[in-house]
Write a protein that holds these residues in place. Structure first.
Motif, PDB file in Angstrom:
ATOM      1  N   HIS A   1       0.769  -1.169  -0.083  1.00 53.95           N
ATOM      2  CA  HIS A   1       0.096  -0.215   0.055  1.00 53.95           C
ATOM      3  C   HIS A   1       0.915   1.445  -0.109  1.00 53.95           C
ATOM      4  CE1 HIS A   1      -2.948   3.071   1.347  1.00 53.95           C
ATOM      5  NE2 HIS A   1      -2.140   3.319   2.398  1.00 53.95           N
ATOM      6  N   CYS A   2       1.899   1.202   1.020  1.00 51.45           N
ATOM      7  CA  CYS A   2       2.688   2.389   0.947  1.00 51.45           C
ATOM      8  C   CYS A   2       3.444   2.738  -0.327  1.00 51.45           C
ATOM      9  CB  CYS A   2       3.442   2.275   2.141  1.00 51.45           C
ATOM     10  SG  CYS A   2       2.904   2.456   3.774  1.00 51.45           S
ATOM     11  N   LEU A   3       4.118   1.591  -0.917  1.00 46.01           N
ATOM     12  CA  LEU A   3       4.643   1.803  -2.117  1.00 46.01           C
ATOM     13  C   LEU A   3       3.809   2.094  -3.322  1.00 46.01           C
ATOM     14  CD1 LEU A   3       7.218  -1.120  -1.508  1.00 46.01           C
ATOM     15  CD2 LEU A   3       7.730   1.161  -1.527  1.00 46.01           C
ATOM     16  N   MET A   4       2.737   1.594  -3.401  1.00 48.32           N
ATOM     17  CA  MET A   4       1.720   1.633  -4.650  1.00 48.32           C
ATOM     18  C   MET A   4       0.511   2.771  -4.389  1.00 48.32           C
ATOM     19  SD  MET A   4       1.301  -2.472  -5.138  1.00 48.32           S
ATOM     20  CE  MET A   4       0.016  -2.212  -6.304  1.00 48.32           C
ATOM     21  N   ASN A   5       0.172   3.138  -3.129  1.00 47.58           N
ATOM     22  CA  ASN A   5      -0.778   4.001  -3.057  1.00 47.58           C
ATOM     23  C   ASN A   5      -2.069   3.397  -3.463  1.00 47.58           C
ATOM     24  OD1 ASN A   5      -1.981   6.063  -1.926  1.00 47.58           O
ATOM     25  ND2 ASN A   5      -1.813   7.280  -3.942  1.00 47.58           N
ATOM     26  N   ARG A   6      -2.146   2.074  -3.111  1.00 46.81           N
ATOM     27  CA  ARG A   6      -3.395   1.386  -3.668  1.00 46.81           C
ATOM     28  C   ARG A   6      -4.070   0.743  -2.163  1.00 46.81           C
ATOM     29  NH1 ARG A   6      -2.159   4.120  -7.250  1.00 46.81           N
ATOM     30  NH2 ARG A   6      -2.578   3.405  -9.728  1.00 46.81           N
TER      31      ARG A   6
END
Length: 401
Positions: free
Chosen positions: A277-282
């Protein structure tokens, strides 16, 4: 089960299943269906049912015997009765006594708000060691993200009763909260041990409230006779179901991101989902294991109501060679369709096992032709969010189901 002259523990003895762990109302054995020897199959001797948390095989007493021997339920019933009453050994199996753990009184689950408050205040009392912080940084998280996500190091066992006492003094409910129980001295405590030391990971529901916690173990727990090629158990739930007045974890699904997002990704493990989530903003829904998806059903119902249109399965890349992982992935597609949501598969360079590993490689510029890959990556995820994808790109491959 008054209609049956036997119970599931009799069948366990008939099948010579290896018992790995015992709890008040169940045991864990090696699975005769998938062959996994890490004690993943739970056999509940109060309800006379079984379920393997690795391959997902489940059922009742007759199914346990019948599926293994390839016989009908009626034939299974007859063979079991014959073996138990006459001492016969069907199919060469030796009958051995399997002891049940003495009954332990457990608590009912506390309310969601009470569990959240207690675990939140417990986390506030703990700190994160520098080695653990470095471990999380190496996974791609910033210090701000680490602190915001609430990771902490598990406390030493000798502080457990003291910490619990402080929680009670501050008005927290501990009865019915996963991990808490009454010790031999009659006082409430929490189940942390030196052997299970590691990073404490809060597991949150779709409402953002903490439902439980997992421990990323510093040293994986491995059975002394386990396959030397296996790594052992790396994650454990904070649970006290085998303790007096304790309670199980409940294996809640972890959620991070926007609960109203049009596209939701599903992966294995809360820590993996947090990092991705933190790396992809998903937005990610995270199950405890590939086939441990029963509690995902309620979350999918809520997501569909919230307007989610697309579920993207993002299990590890061993889904292409591990039958059990592939089986769990297929269940996700069926569950998404149940709520009229599309489902797609996310794949990437198999050199990177998890979606978090792959995205960390992108971040660290360790993929060849990084500029082209990143351009394809940005374009591809834009397409995913609108429900379309170009399957010819190198960074991401999607398959419609």
């Amino acid at each position: 089960m008054a209609d049956f002259p036997f119970d599931i523990m009799n069948i366990v003895s008939l099948l010579n299943l290896r018992v790995r762990r015992r709890q008040s109302n169940s045991i864990y054995t090696d699975c005769p269906f998938c062959g996994d020897n890490r004690g993943k199959m739970n056999i509940n001797h109060e309800r006379n049912i079984f379920r393997c948390n690795y391959c997902g095989e489940s059922g009742g007493m007759l199914a346990l015997y019948g599926k293994i021997h390839g016989v009908s339920y009626s034939d299974a019933y007859r063979e079991i009765c014959d073996a138990l009453q006459t001492g016969n050994r069907p199919h060469g199996y030796e009958i051995k006594a399997v002891e049940k753990q003495p009954s332990i009184q457990n608590s009912e689950f506390a309310g969601i708000d009470e569990i959240h408050q207690t675990l939140s205040m417990l986390l506030d009392m703990l700190t994160l060691s520098e080695p653990h912080r470095k471990n999380l940084r190496n996974r791609g998280l910033t210090d701000e993200q680490i602190d915001r996500l609430g990771y902490k190091s598990t406390p030493p066992f000798y502080l457990c009763q003291l910490l619990t006492g402080r929680l009670i003094q501050q008005g927290c409910t501990v009865q019915g909260v996963p991990g808490f129980y009454i010790g031999d001295n009659g006082k409430w405590t929490v189940k942390f041990h030196t052997r299970t030391a590691g990073i404490l990971i809060p597991v949150r529901g779709i409402d953002g409230l903490i439902r439980g916690a997992q421990i990323r173990l510093d040293i994986p727990v491995k059975d002394e006779i386990e396959d030397v090629n296996k790594d052992g158990t790396k994650y454990l739930w904070l649970s006290s179901s085998n303790k007096y007045m304790g309670v199980s974890s409940g294996s809640p699904v972890h959620f991070i991101g926007d609960p109203f997002a049009r596209t939701i990704y599903v992966t294995e493990g809360a820590l993996k989902g947090d990092v991705a989530h933190c790396l992809m903003n998903r937005s990610f829904a995270c199950v405890a294991g590939a086939n441990n998806i029963s509690r995902l059903d309620m979350m999918f119902s809520i997501l569909a109501h919230n307007g989610t249109k697309l579920i993207v399965e993002a299990y590890d890349m061993d889904k292409y060679r591990n039958e059990m992982v592939a089986k769990g992935a297929a269940k996700i597609y069926a569950m998404a369709h149940k709520y009229d949501m599309e489902s797609r598969r996310l794949t990437w360079n198999p050199h990177y096992k998890g979606v978090d590993d792959w995205q960390l490689a992108v971040k660290n510029k360790s993929i060849r032709n990084e500029e082209d890959c990143n351009e394809n990556f940005r374009e591809q995820f834009s397409l995913i969010d609108t429900g379309y994808a170009n399957e010819s790109t190198n960074a991401v491959i999607l398959q419609q189901y």
